[in-house]
Motif scaffolding. Structure first.
Motif, short mmCIF file in Angstrom:
data_model
loop_
_atom_site.label_atom_id
_atom_site.label_comp_id
_atom_site.label_asym_id
_atom_site.label_seq_id
_atom_site.Cartn_x
_atom_site.Cartn_y
_atom_site.Cartn_z
N GLY A 110 0.77 -1.24 0.00
CA GLY A 110 0.00 0.00 0.00
C GLY A 110 0.80 1.28 0.00
O GLY A 110 0.22 2.37 0.06
N ALA A 111 2.11 1.20 -0.07
CA ALA A 111 2.95 2.40 -0.09
C ALA A 111 3.06 2.94 -1.51
O ALA A 111 2.91 2.21 -2.49
N THR A 112 3.36 4.22 -1.61
CA THR A 112 3.73 4.84 -2.86
C THR A 112 5.24 5.01 -2.85
O THR A 112 5.78 5.68 -1.96
N VAL A 113 5.91 4.39 -3.79
CA VAL A 113 7.36 4.53 -3.89
C VAL A 113 7.63 5.76 -4.75
O VAL A 113 7.24 5.81 -5.93
N ILE A 114 8.27 6.74 -4.16
CA ILE A 114 8.55 8.00 -4.85
C ILE A 114 9.47 7.71 -6.03
O ILE A 114 10.49 7.03 -5.89
N GLY A 115 9.10 8.21 -7.18
CA GLY A 115 9.86 7.96 -8.39
C GLY A 115 9.51 6.63 -9.04
O GLY A 115 10.04 6.29 -10.09
N ARG A 116 8.66 5.84 -8.40
CA ARG A 116 8.20 4.54 -8.87
C ARG A 116 9.30 3.51 -9.06
O ARG A 116 9.10 2.46 -9.65
N GLU A 117 10.50 3.83 -8.58
CA GLU A 117 11.59 2.85 -8.57
C GLU A 117 12.59 3.28 -7.51
O GLU A 117 12.58 4.42 -7.06
N GLY A 118 13.41 2.35 -7.10
CA GLY A 118 14.43 2.67 -6.11
C GLY A 118 15.64 3.31 -6.77
O GLY A 118 15.81 3.26 -7.99
N ILE A 119 16.47 3.91 -5.94
CA ILE A 119 17.71 4.52 -6.41
C ILE A 119 18.85 3.55 -6.09
O ILE A 119 19.06 3.22 -4.92
N ILE A 120 19.54 3.09 -7.13
CA ILE A 120 20.60 2.11 -6.92
C ILE A 120 21.90 2.57 -7.57
O ILE A 120 21.90 3.40 -8.48
N CYS A 121 23.00 2.03 -7.06
CA CYS A 121 24.30 2.28 -7.68
C CYS A 121 25.19 1.07 -7.45
O CYS A 121 25.05 0.35 -6.46
N ASN A 122 26.10 0.86 -8.39
CA ASN A 122 27.07 -0.22 -8.28
C ASN A 122 28.27 0.33 -7.52
O ASN A 122 28.98 1.21 -8.01
N GLY A 123 28.46 -0.15 -6.29
CA GLY A 123 29.55 0.34 -5.45
C GLY A 123 29.22 1.68 -4.84
O GLY A 123 28.09 1.96 -4.45
N GLU A 124 30.21 2.55 -4.80
CA GLU A 124 30.06 3.87 -4.21
C GLU A 124 29.24 4.77 -5.15
O GLU A 124 29.42 4.73 -6.36
N PRO A 125 28.33 5.59 -4.59
CA PRO A 125 27.52 6.46 -5.44
C PRO A 125 28.39 7.49 -6.18
O PRO A 125 29.30 8.07 -5.59
N ASP A 126 28.09 7.69 -7.47
CA ASP A 126 28.81 8.70 -8.25
C ASP A 126 28.03 10.01 -8.20
O ASP A 126 26.99 10.12 -7.53
N GLU A 127 28.50 10.99 -8.93
CA GLU A 127 27.88 12.32 -8.89
C GLU A 127 26.42 12.30 -9.34
O GLU A 127 25.57 12.95 -8.73
N ASP A 128 26.11 11.55 -10.40
CA ASP A 128 24.72 11.48 -10.88
C ASP A 128 23.80 10.86 -9.84
O ASP A 128 22.69 11.36 -9.61
N VAL A 129 24.24 9.78 -9.21
CA VAL A 129 23.43 9.13 -8.17
C VAL A 129 23.29 10.07 -6.97
O VAL A 129 22.20 10.19 -6.41
N ASN A 130 24.37 10.74 -6.60
CA ASN A 130 24.29 11.68 -5.48
C ASN A 130 23.26 12.77 -5.75
O ASN A 130 22.49 13.14 -4.87
N ASP A 131 23.23 13.28 -6.98
CA ASP A 131 22.24 14.31 -7.34
C ASP A 131 20.83 13.75 -7.22
O ASP A 131 19.92 14.43 -6.73
N GLU A 132 20.65 12.51 -7.68
CA GLU A 132 19.33 11.87 -7.60
C GLU A 132 18.90 11.69 -6.14
O GLU A 132 17.73 11.90 -5.79
N LEU A 133 19.84 11.33 -5.28
CA LEU A 133 19.55 11.14 -3.86
C LEU A 133 19.17 12.46 -3.19
O LEU A 133 18.21 12.52 -2.41
N VAL A 134 19.92 13.52 -3.48
CA VAL A 134 19.61 14.84 -2.92
C VAL A 134 18.22 15.28 -3.38
O VAL A 134 17.42 15.76 -2.57
N ASP A 135 17.91 15.08 -4.66
CA ASP A 135 16.59 15.44 -5.16
C ASP A 135 15.49 14.63 -4.48
O ASP A 135 14.42 15.18 -4.15
N ALA A 136 15.74 13.35 -4.23
CA ALA A 136 14.75 12.52 -3.52
C ALA A 136 14.53 13.04 -2.11
O ALA A 136 13.40 13.06 -1.61
N GLY A 137 15.60 13.47 -1.46
CA GLY A 137 15.47 14.06 -0.12
C GLY A 137 14.64 15.32 -0.13
O GLY A 137 13.79 15.53 0.74
#
Length: 143
Positions: A110-137
């Motif tokens: 019954g939850a709504t997943v924001i963005g309709r998908e999870g945010i994933i990265c292989n290993g340490e987050p790179d700049e693009d993933v970090n930007d996506e995470l900040v935007d999700a916050g």
């Protein structure tokens, strides 16, 4: 809601880095972030929260960590109805199946997943993933 919870489990520190980036976005949007290791909270601690973030890396055969995050999710599933959730985590191999399964599990509860998908990265987050995470916050903080 002035404090937004970011609950995570991290084995190598990559998912913890991701949690901190979500918190950065929450703070940039004017709210306070509580970044909490899953062993420091219970599902009951999220009862009154309408939106939060959950993070866990892929473990084993593309699954949630079994010792702490999986039992936490089992307890949490019954109270996800109507909640808004950001899901995130890192992986070392595979194709992200654990995250697809986690998104489906939360939506089925019954939850709504924001963005309709999870945010994933292989290993340490790179700049693009970090930007996506900040935007999700920021999006979490706006709810």
């Amino acid at each position: 809601m002035s404090n937004v919870k970011v609950v995570y489990w991290s084995g190598t520190g990559n998912t913890q880095m991701m949690a901190e980036k979500i918190a950065e976005g929450i703070k940039a949007a004017g709210k306070e972030a509580d970044v909490l290791s899953v062993d420091a909270v219970s599902a009951a601690d999220l009862t009154d929260d309408q939106a939060f973030a959950l993070g866990c890396p892929s473990m084993g055969v593309e699954q949630l960590e079994e010792g702490e995050m999986e039992p936490f999710m089992c307890d949490l599933e019954g109270q996800l109805q109507g909640k808004k959730v950001v899901l995130f985590g890192s992986y070392g191999w595979g194709n992200g199946e654990w995250m697809d399964d986690w998104v489906e599990r939360c939506e089925n509860a019954g939850a709504t997943v924001i963005g309709r998908e999870g945010i994933i990265c292989n290993g340490e987050p790179d700049e693009d993933v970090n930007d996506e995470l900040v935007d999700a916050g920021k999006e979490l903080a706006a709810l």
